[in-house]
Design a protein around this motif. Structure first.
Motif, PDB file in Angstrom:
ATOM      1  N   ALA A  84       0.846  -1.178   0.040  1.00 36.92           N
ATOM      2  CA  ALA A  84      -0.228  -0.052   0.046  1.00 36.92           C
ATOM      3  C   ALA A  84       0.698   1.171  -0.101  1.00 36.92           C
ATOM      4  CB  ALA A  84      -0.881   0.024   1.227  1.00 36.92           C
ATOM      5  N   ILE A  85       1.971   1.249   0.857  1.00 35.01           N
ATOM      6  CA  ILE A  85       2.759   2.502   1.112  1.00 35.01           C
ATOM      7  C   ILE A  85       3.595   2.630  -0.282  1.00 35.01           C
ATOM      8  CG2 ILE A  85       4.853   3.499   2.046  1.00 35.01           C
ATOM      9  CD1 ILE A  85       3.440   2.718   4.761  1.00 35.01           C
ATOM     10  N   GLY A  86       4.024   1.576  -0.751  1.00 32.86           N
ATOM     11  CA  GLY A  86       4.667   1.352  -2.215  1.00 32.86           C
ATOM     12  C   GLY A  86       3.774   2.131  -3.446  1.00 32.86           C
ATOM     13  N   LEU A  87       2.601   1.961  -3.511  1.00 34.52           N
ATOM     14  CA  LEU A  87       1.678   2.430  -4.374  1.00 34.52           C
ATOM     15  C   LEU A  87       1.301   3.747  -3.971  1.00 34.52           C
ATOM     16  CD1 LEU A  87      -0.732  -0.706  -4.803  1.00 34.52           C
ATOM     17  CD2 LEU A  87       1.005   0.070  -6.450  1.00 34.52           C
ATOM     18  N   SER A  88       0.981   4.106  -2.863  1.00 31.59           N
ATOM     19  CA  SER A  88       0.779   5.454  -2.555  1.00 31.59           C
ATOM     20  C   SER A  88       1.825   6.553  -2.315  1.00 31.59           C
ATOM     21  CB  SER A  88      -0.120   5.495  -1.195  1.00 31.59           C
ATOM     22  OG  SER A  88       0.550   5.097  -0.139  1.00 31.59           O
ATOM     23  N   ASP A  89       2.889   6.155  -1.782  1.00 31.94           N
ATOM     24  CA  ASP A  89       4.004   7.162  -1.419  1.00 31.94           C
ATOM     25  C   ASP A  89       5.212   6.702  -2.313  1.00 31.94           C
ATOM     26  OD1 ASP A  89       2.315   8.548   0.427  1.00 31.94           O
ATOM     27  OD2 ASP A  89       2.748   7.015   1.781  1.00 31.94           O
ATOM     28  N   GLY A  90       5.518   5.592  -2.772  1.00 25.52           N
ATOM     29  CA  GLY A  90       6.682   5.411  -3.624  1.00 25.52           C
ATOM     30  C   GLY A  90       7.353   4.076  -2.924  1.00 25.52           C
ATOM     31  N   VAL A  91       8.379   3.641  -3.885  1.00 27.86           N
ATOM     32  CA  VAL A  91       8.998   2.527  -3.424  1.00 27.86           C
ATOM     33  C   VAL A  91      10.115   2.772  -2.266  1.00 27.86           C
ATOM     34  CG1 VAL A  91      10.770   2.940  -4.965  1.00 27.86           C
ATOM     35  CG2 VAL A  91      10.280   0.441  -4.305  1.00 27.86           C
ATOM     36  N   ASP A  92      10.527   3.990  -2.115  1.00 26.73           N
ATOM     37  CA  ASP A  92      11.365   4.410  -1.043  1.00 26.73           C
ATOM     38  C   ASP A  92      10.721   4.248   0.581  1.00 26.73           C
ATOM     39  OD1 ASP A  92      13.883   4.766  -2.370  1.00 26.73           O
ATOM     40  OD2 ASP A  92      13.029   6.680  -3.288  1.00 26.73           O
ATOM     41  N   PHE A  93       9.536   4.718   0.535  1.00 24.94           N
ATOM     42  CA  PHE A  93       8.853   4.551   1.705  1.00 24.94           C
ATOM     43  C   PHE A  93       8.407   3.485   2.209  1.00 24.94           C
ATOM     44  CE2 PHE A  93       8.012   9.167   0.403  1.00 24.94           C
ATOM     45  CZ  PHE A  93       8.026   9.763   1.619  1.00 24.94           C
ATOM     46  N   ALA A  94       8.123   2.475   1.004  1.00 26.60           N
ATOM     47  CA  ALA A  94       7.890   0.841   1.214  1.00 26.60           C
ATOM     48  C   ALA A  94       9.246   0.284   1.690  1.00 26.60           C
ATOM     49  CB  ALA A  94       7.577   0.162  -0.033  1.00 26.60           C
ATOM     50  N   LEU A  95      10.247   0.748   1.398  1.00 28.85           N
ATOM     51  CA  LEU A  95      11.641   0.196   1.995  1.00 28.85           C
ATOM     52  C   LEU A  95      11.967   0.998   3.368  1.00 28.85           C
ATOM     53  CD1 LEU A  95      14.003   0.782  -1.215  1.00 28.85           C
ATOM     54  CD2 LEU A  95      13.356  -1.471  -0.219  1.00 28.85           C
ATOM     55  N   ARG A  96      11.275   1.879   3.619  1.00 22.80           N
ATOM     56  CA  ARG A  96      11.601   2.271   5.052  1.00 22.80           C
ATOM     57  C   ARG A  96      10.548   1.398   6.024  1.00 22.80           C
ATOM     58  NH1 ARG A  96      10.849   8.825   5.130  1.00 22.80           N
ATOM     59  NH2 ARG A  96      12.385   9.466   3.318  1.00 22.80           N
ATOM     60  N   VAL A  97       9.584   1.137   5.488  1.00 21.14           N
ATOM     61  CA  VAL A  97       8.544   0.248   6.367  1.00 21.14           C
ATOM     62  C   VAL A  97       9.152  -1.290   6.404  1.00 21.14           C
ATOM     63  CG1 VAL A  97       6.294  -0.960   6.636  1.00 21.14           C
ATOM     64  CG2 VAL A  97       6.582   1.599   5.826  1.00 21.14           C
ATOM     65  N   PHE A  98       9.921  -1.571   5.326  1.00 17.54           N
ATOM     66  CA  PHE A  98      10.654  -2.826   5.321  1.00 17.54           C
ATOM     67  C   PHE A  98      11.661  -2.913   6.421  1.00 17.54           C
ATOM     68  CE2 PHE A  98      14.299  -5.335   3.501  1.00 17.54           C
ATOM     69  CZ  PHE A  98      13.674  -6.462   3.634  1.00 17.54           C
ATOM     70  N   ARG A  99      12.357  -1.797   6.507  1.00 16.12           N
ATOM     71  CA  ARG A  99      13.321  -1.678   7.618  1.00 16.12           C
ATOM     72  C   ARG A  99      12.874  -1.753   8.930  1.00 16.12           C
ATOM     73  NH1 ARG A  99      15.844   1.365   3.505  1.00 16.12           N
ATOM     74  NH2 ARG A  99      14.949   3.272   4.320  1.00 16.12           N
ATOM     75  N   GLU A 100      11.751  -1.159   8.987  1.00 20.18           N
ATOM     76  CA  GLU A 100      11.200  -0.919  10.335  1.00 20.18           C
ATOM     77  C   GLU A 100      10.774  -2.259  10.896  1.00 20.18           C
ATOM     78  OE1 GLU A 100       6.577  -0.019  11.415  1.00 20.18           O
ATOM     79  OE2 GLU A 100       7.351   1.880  10.769  1.00 20.18           O
ATOM     80  N   MET A 101      10.146  -2.892   9.862  1.00 23.93           N
ATOM     81  CA  MET A 101       9.570  -4.279  10.200  1.00 23.93           C
ATOM     82  C   MET A 101      10.797  -5.171  10.995  1.00 23.93           C
ATOM     83  SD  MET A 101       8.188  -6.691   7.072  1.00 23.93           S
ATOM     84  CE  MET A 101       8.044  -8.474   7.024  1.00 23.93           C
ATOM     85  N   ARG A 102      11.794  -5.169   9.922  1.00 26.66           N
ATOM     86  CA  ARG A 102      12.836  -5.971  10.700  1.00 26.66           C
ATOM     87  C   ARG A 102      13.458  -5.645  11.971  1.00 26.66           C
ATOM     88  NH1 ARG A 102      16.986  -5.286   5.929  1.00 26.66           N
ATOM     89  NH2 ARG A 102      18.259  -6.655   7.132  1.00 26.66           N
ATOM     90  N   GLU A 103      13.245  -4.257  11.956  1.00 26.88           N
ATOM     91  CA  GLU A 103      13.928  -3.826  13.483  1.00 26.88           C
ATOM     92  C   GLU A 103      13.040  -4.172  14.564  1.00 26.88           C
ATOM     93  OE1 GLU A 103      13.982   0.506  12.758  1.00 26.88           O
ATOM     94  OE2 GLU A 103      16.172   0.400  11.422  1.00 26.88           O
TER      95      GLU A 103
END
Length: 457
Positions: free
Chosen positions: A282-301
């Protein structure tokens, strides 16, 4: 029981082509009457080992588009190789038969499973189980035989001691999966008597119905049912929110999914990998792939380990945004993180790469890494090469499909024939057209081949 040597052979495409294919073809041409052995099933003193079962299961899957050949191999494995089929291989064979509407033969197999458990020491490993009837419900629903699916639950499951809540949920899930959510809703909450397990405020059942409306693409009905859950006091769990985030995302409003994600965080809900996957998309579609990568990092943290679906979502976003180098980097990192790529991972690359040579190299890499192409992989590549006007890569893919022992379906044949017709190779196209018709597959009407639609469609 199958020896480990034969189990290895069953995984060898050359053995499949040179031994199993001719054997089954011969069996089909000389078989006098029944599809099933007349003798008593083989009695064994020990259950099959995992390697044997996996090899037989995989070989059956190779014949997934040719039920007669699959059934001949199934019977051969039992009668000649003395393999006592467990429920898993029975269920796979039932699934293949159901795909071709051979429900009478499916029931013959189920009865055979039941008989086998009473006369062999393989029991209860070959007894019909919930997975058996989940497969059957799914195939009935896919064939739009809703009455038959419901009838199995109501009238026949007691004979197998399986008429319980798990079977009811499997029935509802199958109906919703194949867009029969209206009938599923009536069974659960309304006009149709669904038995002891209907009408309950079960979160699990409501989630399945919500997903059913989602499969239909009836966004207004999804919202209405979401609100109905609140009115009825149904407790919404993480699965409920994950489904609804997916709904608003697929309905063209990914920002609403992001808003729901923030609400979940404010309520202190701990997201699992499924919920995070929806959020990342959802974030990748609405805000772009860079924001999606941020959530990806948050998820792992936060200690939530990504799975292959997470990586597939990111790779697709990167590929669609032209960032192929970053996508390849993530592909290389996946095994290091303990996540193995699957066929969907490679599909994202195939859909966005623009050179046949690069696609074929990646195709070889995929197979070399142990990822088996699906039938839609072959079809995707052949159609793509055909559109580009490259015939040689089409035959490279077709040959690889044959080498891996996969029986082409109608879409694969049509993709090859279209490519041949576009290149003016009408005689060769007609040969493949006749071959697919001989297998009982549906060919497209083509003026170039003097074929036309049968009256009435």
């Amino acid at each position: 029981m199958l020896s480990s040597t034969l189990a290895r052979r069953l995984k060898n495409p050359i053995f499949i082509q040179t031994t199993l294919l001719p054997f089954t073809t011969h069996s089909l041409s000389t078989k006098p009457t029944s599809h099933f052995p007349s003798q008593t099933p083989h009695t064994t003193t020990s259950p099959p080992n995992d390697d044997d079962s996996a090899a037989v299961f995989e070989t059956l899957s190779c014949y997934g588009n040719d039920w007669k050949r699959a059934l001949e191999f199934f019977n051969w494995a039992e009668a000649q190789a003395q393999f006592p089929h467990p429920a898993e291989t029975y269920n796979r064979m039932i699934d293949i038969l159901g795909k071709f509407f051979e429900f009478d033969l499916s029931w013959d197999l189920i009865e055979r499973m039941k008989r086998t458990t009473t006369i062999t020491t393989a029991a209860p490993s070959s007894a019909p189980n919930h997975a058996t009837f989940r497969v059957l419900f799914n195939r009935y629903a896919a064939a739009h035989l809703v009455g038959e699916a419901v009838g199995v639950y109501r009238d026949r499951l007691e004979g197998f001691n399986l008429k319980d809540e798990a079977s009811f949920c499997n029935l509802i899930d199958a109906l919703c999966e194949h867009k029969h959510v209206i009938e599923a809703y009536d069974l659960c909450f309304g006009k149709t008597d669904g038995g002891d397990f209907a009408g309950k405020n079960s979160t699990k059942v409501h989630n399945m119905i919500l997903r059913g409306w989602f499969k239909m693409g009836w966004w207004g009905k999804c919202r209405e049912f979401w609100e109905e859950m609140d009115r009825k006091g149904v407790e919404k769990d993480l699965v409920s929110y994950s489904i609804y985030m997916d709904i608003v995302c697929k309905s063209g409003k990914p920002w609403k999914a992001v808003k729901l994600y923030k609400y979940m965080k404010s309520k202190g809900m701990k997201l699992d990998v499924v919920a995070y996957n929806t959020v990342i998309r959802a974030i990748g579609l609405s805000d772009g792939v860079d924001f999606a990568l941020r959530v990806f990092r948050e998820m792992r943290e936060l200690g939530c380990d990504p799975n292959v679906v997470t990586c597939n979502i990111l790779i697709k976003l990167l590929c669609e945004n032209g960032r192929l180098r970053d996508a390849y980097k993530l592909l290389d990192e996946m095994p290091k993180r303990g996540v193995m790529p699957d066929v969907i991972t490679y599909h994202s690359f195939f859909a966005n790469l623009g050179r046949p040579k690069e696609i074929l190299l990646l195709f070889d890499r995929m197979i070399g890494s142990g990822v088996r192409p699906r039938m839609d992989t072959y079809v995707m590549l052949m159609r793509k090469f055909g559109r580009w006007g490259f015939l040689r890569p089409v035959f490279v893919v077709w040959k690889k499909m044959e080498e891996l022992g996969c029986s082409p379906d109608e879409f694969a044949y049509n993709a090859l024939i279209d490519a041949l017709v576009d290149k003016g190779m009408v005689d060769l196209a007609r040969k493949y057209d006749e071959e697919m018709l001989a297998k009982g597959l549906s060919a497209k009407p083509r003026a170039e081949l003097d074929t036309k639609m049968v009256e009435g469609g």
